[in-house]
Design an enzyme around this catalytic site. Structure first.
Site, PDB file in Angstrom:
ATOM      1  N   THR A  89      42.520  38.741  21.045  1.00 32.74           N
ATOM      2  CA  THR A  89      43.798  39.176  21.595  1.00 32.74           C
ATOM      3  C   THR A  89      43.832  40.687  21.730  1.00 32.74           C
ATOM      4  OG1 THR A  89      44.835  39.271  19.396  1.00 32.74           O
ATOM      5  CG2 THR A  89      45.080  37.217  20.649  1.00 32.74           C
TER       6      THR A  89
ATOM      7  N   GLU B 117      50.811  39.650  20.972  1.00 38.98           N
ATOM      8  CA  GLU B 117      49.359  39.485  21.031  1.00 38.98           C
ATOM      9  C   GLU B 117      49.008  38.755  22.321  1.00 38.98           C
ATOM     10  OE1 GLU B 117      47.822  37.807  17.412  1.00 38.98           O
ATOM     11  OE2 GLU B 117      49.402  38.765  16.245  1.00 38.98           O
TER      12      GLU B 117
ATOM     13  N   HIS C 122      39.858  35.753  30.400  1.00 39.09           N
ATOM     14  CA  HIS C 122      38.677  36.339  31.033  1.00 39.09           C
ATOM     15  C   HIS C 122      37.762  36.836  29.911  1.00 39.09           C
ATOM     16  CE1 HIS C 122      36.307  38.529  34.015  1.00 39.09           C
ATOM     17  NE2 HIS C 122      36.306  39.551  33.178  1.00 39.09           N
TER      18      HIS C 122
ATOM     19  N   TYR D  90      40.067  48.793  23.028  1.00 37.04           N
ATOM     20  CA  TYR D  90      41.039  49.549  22.239  1.00 37.04           C
ATOM     21  C   TYR D  90      41.248  50.907  22.893  1.00 37.04           C
ATOM     22  CZ  TYR D  90      40.038  46.075  18.655  1.00 37.04           C
ATOM     23  OH  TYR D  90      39.872  44.896  17.974  1.00 37.04           O
TER      24      TYR D  90
ATOM     25  N   ARG E 219      56.303  27.542  24.762  1.00 37.68           N
ATOM     26  CA  ARG E 219      56.842  26.835  23.604  1.00 37.68           C
ATOM     27  C   ARG E 219      57.317  27.842  22.557  1.00 37.68           C
ATOM     28  NH1 ARG E 219      53.581  27.462  19.362  1.00 37.68           N
ATOM     29  NH2 ARG E 219      51.327  27.601  19.605  1.00 37.68           N
TER      30      ARG E 219
END
Length: 154
Positions: free
Chosen positions: A61, A113, A118, A125, A138
């Site tokens: 993530t 997150e 891909h 970062y 959801r």
């Protein structure tokens, strides 16, 4: 809130016109909870998270800083969302995003997150992440085991 359409935002907006295709390939989605403003655009620097996505779950993530999370409208509901993302204004990819406290891990602070659909060759970062959140999948869920969480991600 002031919206400025820079080049990455325009590309995200263009990609959102394909939302029906994303929905049909992704299955179903729920109406957004009352008060959740969709579509919602935001951007910020990718910062280090807890390191659990890649290491423990196999689902890397890109995490926003706490400042970006704190800028969410108070009515923005926690849960799992889908939309579009771009790194440093590059290509636009489908994404899913968790907004909330991650009950399984008992986080103390709300987080955002983003899992971009891909494979990237390297970490990014410090790069700028642009997202357009299009729909709600959801609510947040707690899991009794990490295996259940992994199965849900699949």
């Amino acid at each position: 809130m002031r919206v400025v359409l820079c080049r990455p935002a325009v590309r995200l907006f263009s990609a959102m016109r394909s939302e029906a295709t994303f929905n049909s390939t992704n299955g179903f989605h729920l109406p957004a909870p009352p008060g959740t403003p969709l579509p919602y655009f935001t951007s910020g620097e990718v910062v280090r998270g807890f390191g659990r996505g890649s290491r423990e779950i196999g689902c890397p993530t890109a995490n926003f800083s706490q400042a970006v999370v704190d800028d969410l409208p108070p009515s923005f509901a926690t849960g799992i969302y889908f939309g579009w993302a771009s790194i440093n204004g590059g290509p636009v990819y489908k994404m899913v995003m968790s907004v909330g406290w991650n009950p399984y891990f008992k986080n103390q602070k709300k987080s955002m997150e983003t899992h971009i659909l891909h494979k990237f060759p390297d970490d990014f970062y410090g790069f700028q992440l642009y997202v357009g959140i299009c729909g709600y999948l959801r609510p947040e869920m707690d899991f009794s085991t990490l295996g259940e969480k992994f199965f849900d991600l699949q």
